[in-house]
Design a protein around this motif. Structure first.
Motif, PDB file in Angstrom:
ATOM      1  N   GLU A  52       1.006  -1.111  -0.013  1.00  0.00           N
ATOM      2  CA  GLU A  52      -0.016   0.041   0.044  1.00  0.00           C
ATOM      3  C   GLU A  52       0.708   1.300   0.017  1.00  0.00           C
ATOM      4  OE1 GLU A  52      -3.579   0.128   2.834  1.00  0.00           O
ATOM      5  OE2 GLU A  52      -2.357   1.837   3.410  1.00  0.00           O
ATOM      6  N   VAL A  53       1.032   2.112  -1.380  1.00  0.00           N
ATOM      7  CA  VAL A  53       1.738   3.204  -1.212  1.00  0.00           C
ATOM      8  C   VAL A  53       0.874   4.373  -1.218  1.00  0.00           C
ATOM      9  CG1 VAL A  53       3.276   4.265  -2.680  1.00  0.00           C
ATOM     10  CG2 VAL A  53       3.351   1.864  -2.602  1.00  0.00           C
ATOM     11  N   THR A  54       1.303   5.139  -0.127  1.00  0.00           N
ATOM     12  CA  THR A  54       0.762   6.583   0.066  1.00  0.00           C
ATOM     13  C   THR A  54       1.640   7.616  -0.634  1.00  0.00           C
ATOM     14  OG1 THR A  54       0.173   5.918   2.419  1.00  0.00           O
ATOM     15  CG2 THR A  54      -0.006   8.146   1.963  1.00  0.00           C
ATOM     16  N   LEU A  55       0.886   7.998  -1.901  1.00  0.00           N
ATOM     17  CA  LEU A  55       1.585   8.718  -2.763  1.00  0.00           C
ATOM     18  C   LEU A  55       1.817  10.180  -2.173  1.00  0.00           C
ATOM     19  CD1 LEU A  55      -0.550   7.852  -5.954  1.00  0.00           C
ATOM     20  CD2 LEU A  55       1.724   7.352  -5.537  1.00  0.00           C
ATOM     21  N   GLN A  56       0.930  10.651  -1.146  1.00  0.00           N
ATOM     22  CA  GLN A  56       1.343  11.899  -0.647  1.00  0.00           C
ATOM     23  C   GLN A  56       2.802  11.855   0.119  1.00  0.00           C
ATOM     24  OE1 GLN A  56      -1.207  14.833  -0.142  1.00  0.00           O
ATOM     25  NE2 GLN A  56       0.621  15.828   0.717  1.00  0.00           N
ATOM     26  N   ARG A  57       3.082  10.646   0.628  1.00  0.00           N
ATOM     27  CA  ARG A  57       4.297  10.575   1.242  1.00  0.00           C
ATOM     28  C   ARG A  57       5.638  10.360   0.566  1.00  0.00           C
ATOM     29  NH1 ARG A  57       3.026   5.875   5.099  1.00  0.00           N
ATOM     30  NH2 ARG A  57       1.445   7.324   5.966  1.00  0.00           N
ATOM     31  N   VAL A  58       5.276   9.680  -0.805  1.00  0.00           N
ATOM     32  CA  VAL A  58       6.592   9.401  -1.504  1.00  0.00           C
ATOM     33  C   VAL A  58       6.769  10.633  -2.500  1.00  0.00           C
ATOM     34  CG1 VAL A  58       7.320   7.885  -3.442  1.00  0.00           C
ATOM     35  CG2 VAL A  58       5.890   7.085  -1.575  1.00  0.00           C
ATOM     36  N   ILE A  59       5.735  11.329  -3.130  1.00  0.00           N
ATOM     37  CA  ILE A  59       5.642  12.174  -4.006  1.00  0.00           C
ATOM     38  C   ILE A  59       5.270  13.638  -3.944  1.00  0.00           C
ATOM     39  CG2 ILE A  59       6.206  10.597  -5.844  1.00  0.00           C
ATOM     40  CD1 ILE A  59       3.262  11.241  -6.717  1.00  0.00           C
ATOM     41  N   GLY A  60       4.525  13.757  -2.713  1.00  0.00           N
ATOM     42  CA  GLY A  60       4.031  15.289  -2.252  1.00  0.00           C
ATOM     43  C   GLY A  60       2.624  15.477  -2.845  1.00  0.00           C
ATOM     44  N   ASP A  61       2.409  16.568  -3.125  1.00  0.00           N
ATOM     45  CA  ASP A  61       1.167  17.066  -3.648  1.00  0.00           C
ATOM     46  C   ASP A  61       0.805  17.061  -5.066  1.00  0.00           C
ATOM     47  OD1 ASP A  61      -0.090  17.545  -1.251  1.00  0.00           O
ATOM     48  OD2 ASP A  61       0.788  19.329  -1.117  1.00  0.00           O
ATOM     49  N   GLN A  62       1.834  16.003  -5.930  1.00  0.00           N
ATOM     50  CA  GLN A  62       1.644  16.105  -7.239  1.00  0.00           C
ATOM     51  C   GLN A  62       0.064  15.265  -7.530  1.00  0.00           C
ATOM     52  OE1 GLN A  62       4.408  16.425  -9.214  1.00  0.00           O
ATOM     53  NE2 GLN A  62       3.757  15.516 -10.990  1.00  0.00           N
TER      54      GLN A  62
END
Length: 86
Positions: A52-62
């Motif tokens: 489960e990848v939380t995109l916010q954590r990895v790439i910010g507000d993209q």
């Protein structure tokens, strides 16, 4: 094709991305996210099974269309696009 069948969902997503490596016998697997023109936005290490990848954590507000590249070591095993709708 050398690309592996790796389920990546949902698409589009608002933030959470599931990457299912259940069928993959690999080590040192990562996912990198890139803009459409190839600029790296961040990467994270994946574990075997369902990730489960939380995109916010990895790439910010993209948001918008982004490329994901799943690699085993230096070798790309899956390439695709996901639409992030925040």
């Amino acid at each position: 094709s050398l690309m592996q069948e790796i389920p990546v969902y949902p698409n589009p997503t608002s933030d959470l991305l599931y990457i299912d490596l259940s069928g993959i016998e690999g080590h040192n697997i990562t996912v990198e996210f890139l803009t459409m023109d190839g600029k790296s936005q961040g990467m994270t290490i994946l574990n075997s099974g369902l990730n489960e990848v939380t995109l916010q954590r990895v790439i910010g507000d993209q948001s918008g269309l982004i490329i994901y590249k799943i690699k085993e070591g230096a070798k790309t095993i899956r390439l695709g696009k996901v639409l992030i709708q925040r």
